[in-house]
Design an enzyme around this catalytic site. Sequence first.
Site, mmCIF file in Angstrom:
data_model
loop_
_atom_site.group_PDB
_atom_site.id
_atom_site.type_symbol
_atom_site.label_atom_id
_atom_site.label_comp_id
_atom_site.label_asym_id
_atom_site.label_seq_id
_atom_site.Cartn_x
_atom_site.Cartn_y
_atom_site.Cartn_z
ATOM 1 N N TYR A 1 37.830 -48.497 25.255
ATOM 2 C CA TYR A 1 38.114 -48.717 23.838
ATOM 3 C C TYR A 1 39.608 -48.891 23.648
ATOM 4 O O TYR A 1 40.415 -48.185 24.269
ATOM 5 C CB TYR A 1 37.621 -47.524 23.021
ATOM 6 N N ASP B 1 50.306 -45.961 12.389
ATOM 7 C CA ASP B 1 49.070 -46.724 12.232
ATOM 8 C C ASP B 1 48.837 -47.010 10.749
ATOM 9 O O ASP B 1 47.973 -46.422 10.100
ATOM 10 C CB ASP B 1 47.902 -45.923 12.829
ATOM 11 N N ASP C 1 39.747 -52.198 18.244
ATOM 12 C CA ASP C 1 40.019 -51.869 16.845
ATOM 13 C C ASP C 1 40.808 -53.017 16.229
ATOM 14 O O ASP C 1 41.968 -53.249 16.573
ATOM 15 C CB ASP C 1 40.832 -50.563 16.804
ATOM 16 N N ASP D 1 41.435 -53.252 12.942
ATOM 17 C CA ASP D 1 41.882 -52.788 11.632
ATOM 18 C C ASP D 1 41.026 -53.414 10.517
ATOM 19 O O ASP D 1 39.820 -53.360 10.567
ATOM 20 C CB ASP D 1 43.367 -53.087 11.447
ATOM 21 N N HIS E 1 35.830 -53.988 15.914
ATOM 22 C CA HIS E 1 35.334 -53.409 14.672
ATOM 23 C C HIS E 1 36.356 -53.634 13.574
ATOM 24 O O HIS E 1 37.568 -53.656 13.804
ATOM 25 C CB HIS E 1 34.947 -51.935 14.821
ATOM 26 N N GLU F 1 37.261 -52.480 9.524
ATOM 27 C CA GLU F 1 37.045 -51.357 8.614
ATOM 28 C C GLU F 1 37.121 -51.801 7.159
ATOM 29 O O GLU F 1 37.762 -52.815 6.839
ATOM 30 C CB GLU F 1 38.075 -50.261 8.887
ATOM 31 N N CYS G 1 44.875 -44.076 8.769
ATOM 32 C CA CYS G 1 43.876 -43.420 9.612
ATOM 33 C C CYS G 1 42.857 -42.747 8.704
ATOM 34 O O CYS G 1 43.213 -42.049 7.752
ATOM 35 C CB CYS G 1 44.543 -42.388 10.522
ATOM 36 N N ARG H 1 32.925 -51.005 10.432
ATOM 37 C CA ARG H 1 33.282 -49.602 10.257
ATOM 38 C C ARG H 1 33.354 -49.286 8.777
ATOM 39 O O ARG H 1 34.002 -50.011 8.006
ATOM 40 C CB ARG H 1 34.640 -49.323 10.907
ATOM 41 N N GLU I 1 32.828 -43.534 10.002
ATOM 42 C CA GLU I 1 34.006 -42.762 10.389
ATOM 43 C C GLU I 1 34.124 -41.442 9.646
ATOM 44 O O GLU I 1 33.703 -41.311 8.490
ATOM 45 C CB GLU I 1 35.277 -43.585 10.127
ATOM 46 N N ASN J 1 32.952 -41.554 16.754
ATOM 47 C CA ASN J 1 34.359 -41.372 17.125
ATOM 48 C C ASN J 1 34.631 -39.898 17.408
ATOM 49 O O ASN J 1 34.489 -39.050 16.530
ATOM 50 C CB ASN J 1 35.256 -41.856 15.987
#
Length: 317
Positions: free
Chosen positions: A50, A64, A91, A93, A118, A120, A128, A161, A191, A214
Site C-alpha cells: 500500500y 498530509d 492513496d 487523495d 482509492h 476519498e 487525515c 473511500r 475510514e 485501515n
Amino acid sequence: MSYLSELEPREPAGRRLRERLAQPGILRLPGAHNGLAALQARAAGFEGVYLSGAAMSASMGLPDLGIMTASDVAFFVRQVAGASGLPVVVDADTGFGEALNVMATVRALEAAGAAAIHIEDQILPKKCVHLSDKRLAAPHDMAAKIAAAVRARTDLLVIARTDAVAGEGLDAAVARARLYREAGADAIFPEALTDAAMFRAFAAALPGVPLLANMTEFGRTPPFTAAEFEDFGYAMVIWPVSSLRVAAKAQEELYATMARDGAATAMLPRMQTRAELYDTIGYFRYEALDAQIARSAIPASPEAATATSASQETRRA
C-alpha cells in the site's frame, strides 16, 4: 529484481489484484513508502503493498493536507511498483480535482504501475480522517468522480473511500458507500471506524462488496489483527504508515547519536550491512545483466578485518 530482469510480458497489475481478491483469505497490504521498503515487504512474503498519501507527504517533508500533486504520487508509484513487481494499492487523495482531473489521475497512476487507487469523499484542503474538522463532498459529486475514474481505467481497481462516519454517522456512510458502488466502485474503504461492532455492521450492510480496513497506529481505530478484520468481513487490510514511522524513528535516533558522539559507531548493530542491502536490491544481479560490468567486491569492514587479524594471530601461535 523487477525493474530490468523480468522482461517477459506480465499480466497487468490491476488484473493480478482482481485475481488475488477472488481467492480466499484477507489480502494484507503493508505500507511501503519507497522502493526499498517494497522490496523488504516482498521478501517478508507479502502479496501486495500500500502507498499512503500521509507516508508520501511525510517523505517529502510535507503535511498530509492535499499539497502533493498527481505527478508526485506517480513518482512514488513507479518506485514501489517497479522495484517490487507487487500489486500496489495507491492513496489518490481526492483524485486531485473534479471529474476530468480524476480521469487524468487514473490514467497517470495506472501508467505508472498502480493496481488500484482509492479516492476519498473530502473536499480540499483535505485532512487525515483520524483528525477533526473534515469537510465532505456532496455524495452525488463524489459518485460522479467514481464514475469518471471507472471510465478512465483499463485494468486498475477503483476503491471509494468514505470519511463520513465521524461527521455523519454509520448509516450515512453506508448510504454513501452504496451510491459509490452503484457508480462503479470495485471496493469500498470505510475510514476511521472505532470498534469491532462498527466494522461488522458496515460489512453486514454491504454484503458481497469487497471492503478495505485501515489499521493505522495512533488513530481512531483500536488495534485489530488481519484475522480479526477477515472475521469482520473485510477483504483487504492496510498498515499505511507503519514502515515510515519505524524508519523515521530510527533516523531520529541515528542523527541524535551522531550529533552527540561525532560518529555513528554506536548505531552499527542497528544498521543493515552493505552486504544485506546489496542482497535486498539485487545489486549483483543487475551487474550480471551486463557482462561489461566487473563484479564489485564488498570491502571488509574494520570490525571484520580486526576479527580476521586476531584469528590469524591465534593460528600462528
